[in-house]
Enzyme design. Structure first.
Site, PDB file in Angstrom:
ATOM      1  N   LYS A 404      47.345  45.462  36.626  1.00 45.34           N
ATOM      2  CA  LYS A 404      46.678  45.463  35.321  1.00 45.34           C
ATOM      3  C   LYS A 404      47.636  45.082  34.188  1.00 45.34           C
ATOM      4  CE  LYS A 404      42.399  46.489  36.328  1.00 45.34           C
ATOM      5  NZ  LYS A 404      41.747  47.780  36.286  1.00 45.34           N
ATOM      6  N   ARG A 439      42.189  50.950  44.688  1.00 45.59           N
ATOM      7  CA  ARG A 439      41.715  49.570  44.825  1.00 45.59           C
ATOM      8  C   ARG A 439      42.868  48.642  44.462  1.00 45.59           C
ATOM      9  NH1 ARG A 439      39.347  45.685  41.425  1.00 45.59           N
ATOM     10  NH2 ARG A 439      37.703  44.425  42.408  1.00 45.59           N
TER      11      ARG A 439
END
Length: 460
Positions: A404, A439
């Site tokens: 991210k 994930r």
């Protein structure tokens, strides 16, 4: 002859659900469908708990839960209907308090006290049964002032051994999640984006090259993935929607190929990453086990009813707005943990209103979605507080920190695929905070991270 139905007034009742024969979860879900078909509307359900038997100890473990229903039936009529459902589902009462395929008991009916030779309300034995009080105490809002009373009774009971485990079924070929088991292993969900424009792996996986797809899936499984999350539209900030037809063309052949042509994937769960009901339904028909919606049903009004109709387990993620607008919606004046918790609680209630069972729901706080760096870090730091928030207890959680932007900001690594080390730190924090699923893009590396983090943090 049925009794008079009290002028068709709508009554609220709480019904205990139990099974310890055959496919226990399937039997309880069938019972809930039978209740709905008998016009006994299941409004919401508790988590399911795996529990050891009481009274007669020489029998299999139970799955127990509670459902809240609305009914026009008077108490004895309701009892008659429940017993008819038990018989229709194959219950044979051979031994008192012995094994049973399905058990449906009325616990509460409005605020009434009811006494009859066949039925007593409140249920005579409920206050001595952990397996009844534990799921019942999840109904904080519905029980009102009585909730604290039941919590007090539950706290006063001798702790059962072993402690009942919340149970989230995925598929007959996949083990259930036990979010309250302190020794559980973290599942690694591999990201398979069949998109040309995803933020870190756009174009890496072709939706039409099945040879490459087979190799990728086999690599994921060999590296430790137990779930594969398949997406056909990018949800990166500012991404452009592709439309349902294009999304279907990308994901459905891939799901079908995995299910029919890759034997190694037989015991791997497939998750469909979509916010469109039409795509979700087609993906489930093709072999998907989980519906993963970044909007928790907000971007398509048909999504929650579709989830309920499929009966699949679902992931509800916290997001505000859409991928095109979410970057401007990160104001949390009351704090990110309280507000994300409250907004997830609202989506959980909407899901239950649509008919999705609580035991089929997994939550995701949505790292990077309508959040900026300090908020992402606070969620990673304070995940236990979010997991323990009122109304969210007992549910499994997914964390998706992989590659991210906030990791790149902290490390100065601009290329997403090179953010492996930073992602490793976030996966460790996720496991320490209680995540059930992580994930990730880098399956081999993050499986190792999760394995070691489990050894450190997943103990009594």
């Amino acid at each position: 002859m049925p009794l008079v139905q009290d002028n068709q007034s709508i009554h609220r009742a709480f019904i205990a659900l139990g099974s310890n024969v055959g496919d226990r979860v399937e039997m309880i879900e069938k019972a809930c469908l039978e209740l709905d078909q008998a016009n006994i509307k299941v409004k919401r359900t508790s988590s399911l708990f795996e529990t050891t038997p009481m009274y007669m100890l020489e029998q299999g473990t139970f799955i127990n839960g509670v459902c809240e229903v609305e009914t026009t039936l008077a108490p004895l009529d309701l009892l008659n209907t429940l017993q008819s459902i038990e018989i229709a589902l194959g219950r044979k009462k051979l031994i008192e308090k012995g094994p049973r395929s399905i058990d449906l008991d009325i616990l509460l009916y409005d605020q009434e006290v009811f006494s009859h030779e066949r039925l007593n309300i409140p249920h005579n034995l409920m206050l001595e049964r952990d397996f009844v009080l534990r799921p019942l105490c999840q109904y904080v809002a519905q029980l009102g002032k009585d909730a604290q009373t039941y919590n007090t009774y539950l706290a006063a009971l001798p702790p059962p051994e072993p402690t009942p485990l919340s149970t989230t079924p995925i598929s007959p070929q996949f083990p259930p999640l036990h979010a309250t088991d302190p020794k559980r292993s973290t599942h690694v969900m591999a990201i398979l984006n069949l998109t040309p424009d995803s933020f870190s792996d756009g174009g890496a996986h072709s939706p039409i090259d099945f040879t490459q797809l087979s190799a990728t899936v086999r690599d994921f499984i060999a590296a430790g993935a137990t779930i594969i999350d398949i997406g056909g539209e990018s949800s990166r900030p500012g991404s452009t929607p592709v439309g349902a037809d294009e999304e279907l063309a990308r994901v459905i052949p891939a799901i079908q190929h995995i299910r029919t042509s890759i034997p190694e994937a037989a015991h791997v769960a497939i998750s469909i990453d979509t916010y469109r009901a039409r795509v979700a339904e087609a993906a489930c028909a093709a072999g998907a086990d989980i519906i993963n919606d970044i909007s928790a049903g907000l971007l398509d009004p048909d999504m929650l009813p579709t989830m309920a109709r499929t009966g699949k387990s679902v992931i509800l993620m916290h997001m505000r707005g859409s991928p095109q607008t979410m970057t401007s919606l990160h104001d949390y004046p009351a704090g990110v943990i309280p507000e994300v918790g409250a907004e997830l609680r609202a989506r959980l209630a909407a899901a239950e209103d649509a008919g999705i069972r609580r035991w089929r729901i997994i939550l995701d706080p949505g790292l990077g979605f309508a959040k900026h760096q300090p908020q992402d870090l606070e969620i990673l730091r304070d995940l236990p507080r979010l997991r323990a928030a009122d109304g969210l207890d007992g549910l499994p959680w997914l964390m998706g920190p992989s590659r991210k932007r906030f990791i790149g900001n902290l490390t100065g690594v601009k290329t997403p695929r090179e953010r492996v080390w930073g992602t490793a730190a976030t996966v460790t924090a996720s496991v320490a905070g209680g995540a059930d699923i992580v994930r990730v893009h880098d399956v081999h590396e993050m499986w190792q991270v999760a394995k070691v983090a489990d050894a450190i943090y997943r103990v009594d």
